[in-house]
Design a protein around this motif. Structure first.
Motif, PDB file in Angstrom:
ATOM      1  N   PHE A 126       1.300  31.468  22.863  1.00  0.00           N
ATOM      2  CA  PHE A 126       2.439  30.741  22.312  1.00  0.00           C
ATOM      3  C   PHE A 126       2.138  30.330  20.876  1.00  0.00           C
ATOM      4  CE2 PHE A 126       5.198  26.871  22.025  1.00  0.00           C
ATOM      5  CZ  PHE A 126       6.401  27.421  22.437  1.00  0.00           C
ATOM      6  N   ASN A 127       3.067  30.615  19.991  1.00  0.00           N
ATOM      7  CA  ASN A 127       2.917  30.248  18.581  1.00  0.00           C
ATOM      8  C   ASN A 127       3.376  28.805  18.397  1.00  0.00           C
ATOM      9  OD1 ASN A 127       3.463  29.935  15.704  1.00  0.00           O
ATOM     10  ND2 ASN A 127       3.194  32.146  15.560  1.00  0.00           N
ATOM     11  N   ILE A 128       2.436  27.905  18.072  1.00  0.00           N
ATOM     12  CA  ILE A 128       2.788  26.486  18.012  1.00  0.00           C
ATOM     13  C   ILE A 128       3.529  26.123  16.731  1.00  0.00           C
ATOM     14  CG2 ILE A 128       0.920  25.797  19.556  1.00  0.00           C
ATOM     15  CD1 ILE A 128      -0.626  24.809  17.085  1.00  0.00           C
ATOM     16  N   GLY A 129       3.585  27.060  15.778  1.00  0.00           N
ATOM     17  CA  GLY A 129       4.375  26.832  14.570  1.00  0.00           C
ATOM     18  C   GLY A 129       5.832  27.167  14.775  1.00  0.00           C
ATOM     19  N   THR A 130       6.100  28.321  15.405  1.00  0.00           N
ATOM     20  CA  THR A 130       7.478  28.747  15.640  1.00  0.00           C
ATOM     21  C   THR A 130       8.022  28.228  16.970  1.00  0.00           C
ATOM     22  OG1 THR A 130       6.791  30.792  16.758  1.00  0.00           O
ATOM     23  CG2 THR A 130       7.032  30.872  14.354  1.00  0.00           C
ATOM     24  N   LEU A 131       7.127  27.738  17.850  1.00  0.00           N
ATOM     25  CA  LEU A 131       7.489  27.274  19.194  1.00  0.00           C
ATOM     26  C   LEU A 131       8.151  28.394  20.005  1.00  0.00           C
ATOM     27  CD1 LEU A 131       8.761  23.668  18.342  1.00  0.00           C
ATOM     28  CD2 LEU A 131       6.505  24.345  19.190  1.00  0.00           C
ATOM     29  N   GLN A 132       7.554  29.576  19.900  1.00  0.00           N
ATOM     30  CA  GLN A 132       8.023  30.748  20.649  1.00  0.00           C
ATOM     31  C   GLN A 132       6.815  31.551  21.130  1.00  0.00           C
ATOM     32  OE1 GLN A 132      10.451  32.787  17.737  1.00  0.00           O
ATOM     33  NE2 GLN A 132      12.297  31.680  18.343  1.00  0.00           N
ATOM     34  N   TRP A 133       7.035  32.361  22.175  1.00  0.00           N
ATOM     35  CA  TRP A 133       5.995  33.279  22.604  1.00  0.00           C
ATOM     36  C   TRP A 133       5.690  34.227  21.451  1.00  0.00           C
ATOM     37  CZ3 TRP A 133       3.817  31.380  26.644  1.00  0.00           C
ATOM     38  CH2 TRP A 133       4.564  30.717  27.629  1.00  0.00           C
ATOM     39  N   ASP A 134       4.417  34.472  21.192  1.00  0.00           N
ATOM     40  CA  ASP A 134       4.001  35.249  20.031  1.00  0.00           C
ATOM     41  C   ASP A 134       3.914  36.733  20.385  1.00  0.00           C
ATOM     42  OD1 ASP A 134       1.909  36.514  18.140  1.00  0.00           O
ATOM     43  OD2 ASP A 134       2.361  34.586  17.186  1.00  0.00           O
ATOM     44  N   ASP A 135       4.800  37.543  19.800  1.00  0.00           N
ATOM     45  CA  ASP A 135       4.873  38.963  20.149  1.00  0.00           C
ATOM     46  C   ASP A 135       3.556  39.690  19.905  1.00  0.00           C
ATOM     47  OD1 ASP A 135       7.473  38.788  21.002  1.00  0.00           O
ATOM     48  OD2 ASP A 135       8.339  39.395  19.082  1.00  0.00           O
ATOM     49  N   GLY A 136       2.891  39.375  18.795  1.00  0.00           N
ATOM     50  CA  GLY A 136       1.657  40.077  18.472  1.00  0.00           C
ATOM     51  C   GLY A 136       0.563  39.829  19.502  1.00  0.00           C
ATOM     52  N   ILE A 137       0.415  38.585  19.936  1.00  0.00           N
ATOM     53  CA  ILE A 137      -0.620  38.255  20.906  1.00  0.00           C
ATOM     54  C   ILE A 137      -0.248  38.798  22.282  1.00  0.00           C
ATOM     55  CG2 ILE A 137      -1.910  36.387  21.996  1.00  0.00           C
ATOM     56  CD1 ILE A 137      -1.313  34.704  19.498  1.00  0.00           C
ATOM     57  N   VAL A 138       1.032  38.700  22.625  1.00  0.00           N
ATOM     58  CA  VAL A 138       1.508  39.237  23.905  1.00  0.00           C
ATOM     59  C   VAL A 138       1.206  40.731  23.994  1.00  0.00           C
ATOM     60  CG1 VAL A 138       3.574  39.716  25.275  1.00  0.00           C
ATOM     61  CG2 VAL A 138       3.260  37.461  24.231  1.00  0.00           C
ATOM     62  N   ASP A 139       1.439  41.449  22.902  1.00  0.00           N
ATOM     63  CA  ASP A 139       1.144  42.886  22.886  1.00  0.00           C
ATOM     64  C   ASP A 139      -0.351  43.146  23.020  1.00  0.00           C
ATOM     65  OD1 ASP A 139       3.803  43.521  22.628  1.00  0.00           O
ATOM     66  OD2 ASP A 139       3.739  43.765  20.450  1.00  0.00           O
ATOM     67  N   ALA A 140      -1.173  42.295  22.385  1.00  0.00           N
ATOM     68  CA  ALA A 140      -2.620  42.494  22.422  1.00  0.00           C
ATOM     69  C   ALA A 140      -3.170  42.310  23.836  1.00  0.00           C
ATOM     70  CB  ALA A 140      -3.309  41.537  21.456  1.00  0.00           C
ATOM     71  N   ILE A 141      -2.625  41.325  24.571  1.00  0.00           N
ATOM     72  CA  ILE A 141      -3.105  41.072  25.930  1.00  0.00           C
ATOM     73  C   ILE A 141      -2.339  41.906  26.956  1.00  0.00           C
ATOM     74  CG2 ILE A 141      -3.492  39.235  27.651  1.00  0.00           C
ATOM     75  CD1 ILE A 141      -3.926  37.286  25.450  1.00  0.00           C
TER      76      ILE A 141
END
Length: 482
Positions: free
Chosen positions: A174-189
């Motif tokens: 979760f991106n704590i700056g945008t307050l949304q699930w982070d696409d880049g990290i989700v793709d990495a995992i």
């Protein structure tokens, strides 16, 4: 727990949750048991003498944050036991991520260190190790959530799949700056997006309780991870306010205001709480083993029958006799982040007895807290003068006094040490207007502990602890020594 408008406790019901240890470094819970026990204790509270269930205006949820569950969206049946926050089975996944150069980006986006502590890699492990899970996830049949999400799902009869920002911020996804699930990290995992719960502020109408469960249908209007809920319940609304919760682990949070700031001293940055009006952030130091060290002495060693015995045992001896206990059973958290360290008891002599061990165990909790406090001072630039404590272990007067002595700070313990539950109640009540604003909710202090130890004695004990920590961490480097 059921709370009144005055913040007093009207009813309490609790039952122990079974711990499962399927292998070294592995800790699990039965997710169905979690729900069944919650349903039973809620029913018990609402049926207490003098309680009218119809007067219940809102439900609040607080939970162990990083424990994660994967279940079938069609049947509501979990496909594996819940993997608990203490579980270390994904250490290899985390190591590969660090070797792949993700550390800096993960810290910048999520405020977290790459560690098996957090939920994201646990989801990946389930998909990789439960037969058919990966294909089922790709086809959209599986969903995941932390314990709050699992309870919301069941309380609403499967109508709502959601979490709040505080719990989302502990997934490492979760991106704590945008307050949304982070696409880049989700793709990495590599977790399919169809598995994710909707993320909302902590103060939010998540849905209504299914009336078939308890005969009432109030809104679920406050959700926060346990440590953030405790920060709110302790009234730490101002920048620089600090609390530490002593439960199974120990968790210290400092309110840093409305802008996230990344730590340079091994701490985490996390969402403190949020409402439709805005979001507060905190820096946090997580101690993996606090009250759990006493539970270990009771359940595994059998040298005590009740956790409360440790206070009188510690007072029967003048000191630990030079004994130090580093309870790194599942590695060391902040500020060390050494997932390979293991527990050690050092300085044993022929005269060491069970009272020395009990005292060393309690002192270890305070020593770990002091490590985090020093890192927090360095990160924030704030001259901390006091810390608020709560959680079950804070009822131990010896622990609170030793914490004051070893930190040199005032330690304040509230009347209601269940600040975690109280914080969830406050968030839920404020959202529906049960309380108009924060001025209507007040916390009162039960006792203040002030430092009594000389600086010379304090520094001597801290130097001994630092030596003990080096010994425990050396265990993880034994291959180098060989």
């Amino acid at each position: 727990m059921l709370f009144s408008r005055e913040g007093s406790v009207l009813a309490v019901s609790q039952e122990p949750l079974t711990q499962h240890y399927p292998g070294p470094g592995m800790v699990e819970h039965d997710a169905v048991e979690i729900w069944e026990l919650c349903r039973r204790t809620i029913s018990d509270c609402l049926s207490k003498p003098g309680i009218d269930p119809g007067e219940c205006v809102a439900f609040g949820i607080t939970n162990q944050r990083e424990t994660v569950i994967v279940w079938d969206r069609n049947t509501g049946i979990p496909i594996h036991n819940a993997i608990v926050w203490q579980d270390r089975r994904t250490a290899d996944i985390c190591e590969r991520m660090r070797e792949g150069g993700y550390s800096e980006e993960i810290l910048r986006r999520t405020g977290l260190q790459i560690d098996a502590y957090f939920s994201g890699t646990k989801v990946r492990w389930i998909l990789d190790n439960v037969p058919g899970a990966s294909d089922a996830a790709e086809s959209g049949d599986l969903i995941f959530g932390t314990v709050d999400t699992w309870l919301i799902w069941n309380l609403t009869g499967g109508a709502v799949h959601a979490t709040d920002y505080t719990n989302a911020s502990r997934t490492m996804l979760f991106n704590i700056g945008t307050l949304q699930w982070d696409d880049g990290i989700v793709d990495a995992i590599r977790i399919p997006r169809t598995m994710f719960p909707d993320a909302h502020p902590s103060g939010h109408i998540f849905g209504n309780v299914d009336p078939s469960l308890f005969g009432i249908s109030p809104p679920i209007s406050g959700v926060a991870g346990d440590q953030q809920a405790a920060l709110f319940g302790q009234g730490c609304y101002g920048r620089g306010d600090v609390k530490i919760t002593f439960g199974t682990g120990g968790f210290m949070l400092m309110n840093i205001g409305e802008s996230p700031r990344m730590s340079t001293n091994g701490l985490l940055t996390t969402v403190a709480w949020s409402s439709e009006d805005g979001t507060d952030y905190a820096i946090e130091g997580s101690i993996y083993i606090a009250g759990a060290v006493v539970q270990w002495m009771r359940d595994e060693l059998g040298i005590i029958e009740e956790s409360a015995e440790t206070e009188s045992m510690a007072l029967r001896v003048e000191d630990t006799g030079g004994c130090y206990f580093v309870p790194s059973f599942v590695g060391l958290g902040a500020p060390y982040w050494d997932q390979n360290a293991r527990g050690m008891i050092m300085g044993l002599t022929r005269s060491t007895n069970r009272c020395h061990l009990a005292r060393a165990a309690l002192e270890s909790i305070a020593f770990q807290a002091n490590d985090v406090i020093e890192a927090m001072k360095a990160d924030s630039g704030v001259d901390i003068s006091s810390v608020k404590v709560d959680g079950g272990a804070s009822a131990n007067d010896f622990l609170c006094q030793f914490l004051a002595d070893i930190t040199g700070l005032r330690v304040e313990r509230p009347d209601c040490i269940e600040s975690t539950a109280l914080g969830a109640a406050y968030l839920a009540g404020l959202t529906v207007g049960f309380w108009r604003d924060r001025d209507e909710i007040q916390t009162s202090v039960d006792r203040v502990f002030v430092p009594r130890m000389s600086d010379m004695e304090r520094m001597g004990k801290i130097r001994g602890w630092e030596h003990a920590i080096r010994c425990a961490r050396m265990w993880s480097q034994r291959e180098i020594l060989d």
